[in-house]
Design an enzyme around this catalytic site. Sequence first.
Site, PDB file in Angstrom:
ATOM      1  N   SER A 147       4.506   6.333  -2.502  1.00  0.00           N
ATOM      2  CA  SER A 147       5.227   7.461  -3.304  1.00  0.00           C
ATOM      3  C   SER A 147       4.091   8.635  -3.592  1.00  0.00           C
ATOM      4  CB  SER A 147       5.473   6.953  -4.620  1.00  0.00           C
ATOM      5  OG  SER A 147       5.929   7.924  -5.472  1.00  0.00           O
ATOM      6  N   TYR A 160       3.910   2.152 -12.187  1.00  0.00           N
ATOM      7  CA  TYR A 160       4.525   2.264 -10.878  1.00  0.00           C
ATOM      8  C   TYR A 160       3.553   3.179  -9.876  1.00  0.00           C
ATOM      9  CZ  TYR A 160       7.422   4.477  -7.434  1.00  0.00           C
ATOM     10  OH  TYR A 160       8.074   4.990  -6.155  1.00  0.00           O
TER      11      TYR A 160
HETATM   12  P1  NDP Z   1      16.780   2.379  -5.035  1.00  0.00           P
HETATM   13  O1  NDP Z   1      16.649   1.849  -6.273  1.00  0.00           O
HETATM   14  O2  NDP Z   1      17.962   3.484  -4.613  1.00  0.00           O
HETATM   15  O3  NDP Z   1      17.295   1.152  -3.942  1.00  0.00           O
HETATM   16  C1  NDP Z   1      16.071  -0.035  -4.115  1.00  0.00           C
HETATM   17  C2  NDP Z   1      16.408  -0.927  -3.236  1.00  0.00           C
HETATM   18  O4  NDP Z   1      15.350  -2.124  -3.262  1.00  0.00           O
HETATM   19  C3  NDP Z   1      17.747  -1.782  -3.183  1.00  0.00           C
HETATM   20  O5  NDP Z   1      18.433  -1.920  -1.821  1.00  0.00           O
HETATM   21  C4  NDP Z   1      17.563  -3.003  -4.158  1.00  0.00           C
HETATM   22  O6  NDP Z   1      18.205  -3.893  -3.542  1.00  0.00           O
HETATM   23  C5  NDP Z   1      15.935  -3.523  -3.879  1.00  0.00           C
HETATM   24  N1  NDP Z   1      15.513  -4.112  -4.673  1.00  0.00           N
HETATM   25  C6  NDP Z   1      14.821  -3.536  -5.762  1.00  0.00           C
HETATM   26  N2  NDP Z   1      14.212  -4.551  -6.328  1.00  0.00           N
HETATM   27  C7  NDP Z   1      14.303  -5.692  -5.788  1.00  0.00           C
HETATM   28  C8  NDP Z   1      14.189  -7.031  -5.903  1.00  0.00           C
HETATM   29  N3  NDP Z   1      13.497  -7.435  -7.082  1.00  0.00           N
HETATM   30  N4  NDP Z   1      14.418  -7.894  -5.092  1.00  0.00           N
HETATM   31  C9  NDP Z   1      15.136  -7.455  -3.828  1.00  0.00           C
HETATM   32  N5  NDP Z   1      15.442  -6.214  -3.621  1.00  0.00           N
HETATM   33  C10 NDP Z   1      15.193  -5.593  -4.559  1.00  0.00           C
HETATM   34  O7  NDP Z   1      15.546   2.861  -4.437  1.00  0.00           O
HETATM   35  P2  NDP Z   1      14.949   4.309  -3.696  1.00  0.00           P
HETATM   36  O8  NDP Z   1      15.735   4.411  -2.568  1.00  0.00           O
HETATM   37  O9  NDP Z   1      14.808   5.342  -4.487  1.00  0.00           O
HETATM   38  O10 NDP Z   1      13.375   3.851  -3.443  1.00  0.00           O
HETATM   39  C11 NDP Z   1      13.149   3.323  -1.956  1.00  0.00           C
HETATM   40  C12 NDP Z   1      11.418   3.198  -2.006  1.00  0.00           C
HETATM   41  O11 NDP Z   1      11.174   4.554  -1.954  1.00  0.00           O
HETATM   42  C13 NDP Z   1      10.831   2.384  -3.127  1.00  0.00           C
HETATM   43  O12 NDP Z   1       9.814   1.843  -2.465  1.00  0.00           O
HETATM   44  C14 NDP Z   1      10.433   3.535  -4.174  1.00  0.00           C
HETATM   45  O13 NDP Z   1       9.156   3.226  -4.786  1.00  0.00           O
HETATM   46  C15 NDP Z   1      10.329   4.741  -3.073  1.00  0.00           C
HETATM   47  N6  NDP Z   1      10.120   5.989  -3.581  1.00  0.00           N
HETATM   48  C16 NDP Z   1      11.325   6.593  -4.136  1.00  0.00           C
HETATM   49  C17 NDP Z   1      11.345   7.681  -4.524  1.00  0.00           C
HETATM   50  C18 NDP Z   1      12.505   8.421  -5.194  1.00  0.00           C
HETATM   51  O14 NDP Z   1      12.641   9.639  -5.427  1.00  0.00           O
HETATM   52  N7  NDP Z   1      13.898   7.763  -4.632  1.00  0.00           N
HETATM   53  C19 NDP Z   1      10.122   8.522  -4.699  1.00  0.00           C
HETATM   54  C20 NDP Z   1       9.081   7.935  -4.256  1.00  0.00           C
HETATM   55  C21 NDP Z   1       9.069   6.884  -3.554  1.00  0.00           C
HETATM   56  P3  NDP Z   1      19.783  -4.307  -4.513  1.00  0.00           P
HETATM   57  O15 NDP Z   1      20.388  -3.071  -4.953  1.00  0.00           O
HETATM   58  O16 NDP Z   1      20.659  -4.901  -3.273  1.00  0.00           O
HETATM   59  O17 NDP Z   1      19.420  -5.326  -5.622  1.00  0.00           O
END
Ligand code: NDP
Length: 253
Positions: A147, A160
């Site tokens: 991030s 985070y």
């Molecule tokens: P979302 O919340 O939209 O999606 C998260 C995904 O991770 C989902 O598919 C969810 O699965 C899965 N997930 C979350 N927790 C668990 C868990 N405990 N076990 C298994 N699966 C899990 O996230 P984003 O797409 O926004 O983010 C993706 C990546 O990008 C992350 O690493 C985030 O830190 C990083 N990021 C995002 C930013 C943003 O602005 N969006 C900015 C900077 C970094 P399910 O829903 O099926 O449970």
Amino acid sequence: MGALDGKTALVTGASRGIGRAIAERLAADGAVVAVHYHRGVTAAHEVVTGIRERGGVAFGVRAELGVPGDVDTLLAGFDTAITEYDPRGGLDILVNNAAIGTSDDLAGLTPAGFDTLFAVNVKAPMFLVQQALSRLRDGGRIVNISSGVTRIALPDIIGYAATKGAVEAFSHNLAKQLGPRGITVNAVSPGIVETDVNPWLADPERARWAADFSAFGRVGQPDDIADVVAFVVGDDARWVTGQVLDATGGSAL
Ligand code: NDP
């Protein structure tokens, strides 16, 4: 012919958001893609179905990360399913994308919340890599989604941010270890991206603020990140390892 024909990819957290876009992009480039998910059964099914409808190959793997046995569950599901699509089994590309965020500043952070953050965002990807290494073919790729908060200070999400700092240090050190096998390890750092973690973007005023945060005057989209990952996992990036690729759209320059 796709750039990733003959490759197998595993993308964690691919039921939604950035992970979904990465899975779809890698499949469009020819990879067989394991779409990992946890709660989003229907969403993951839609991702897999959509990829197949466009002529790609994908399958779902369900596992909760950040709990005991998480990696074993994930890899058991992967190993069982992959042989249907590739009798060799094994893996070429691992994208550690799944993560959780909290909106706690230092005062609001609790030991339990800290443990959960680190269990999902750091422990799970580290041990997934540890256990997946025997499956990862030489010349493979590991991409850890970090991030922009490791560069841009946002104290309201300090816990985070600390997990993403750990992810970057892990990537950097692992790159040194895996270089002799031709495996690259890089981190990709998104800025503010329009996904479920940022519901506040529905507020036009806050969306304008977020857009202005980027040099390009708009909020990032999942595809903006997926395209960077597609570069990193491709052959053109064979000489890039141990790096953090800033994909924040020039945020806070
Ligand atoms: P979302 O919340 O939209 O999606 C998260 C995904 O991770 C989902 O598919 C969810 O699965 C899965 N997930 C979350 N927790 C668990 C868990 N405990 N076990 C298994 N699966 C899990 O996230 P984003 O797409 O926004 O983010 C993706 C990546 O990008 C992350 O690493 C985030 O830190 C990083 N990021 C995002 C930013 C943003 O602005 N969006 C900015 C900077 C970094 P399910 O829903 O099926 O449970």
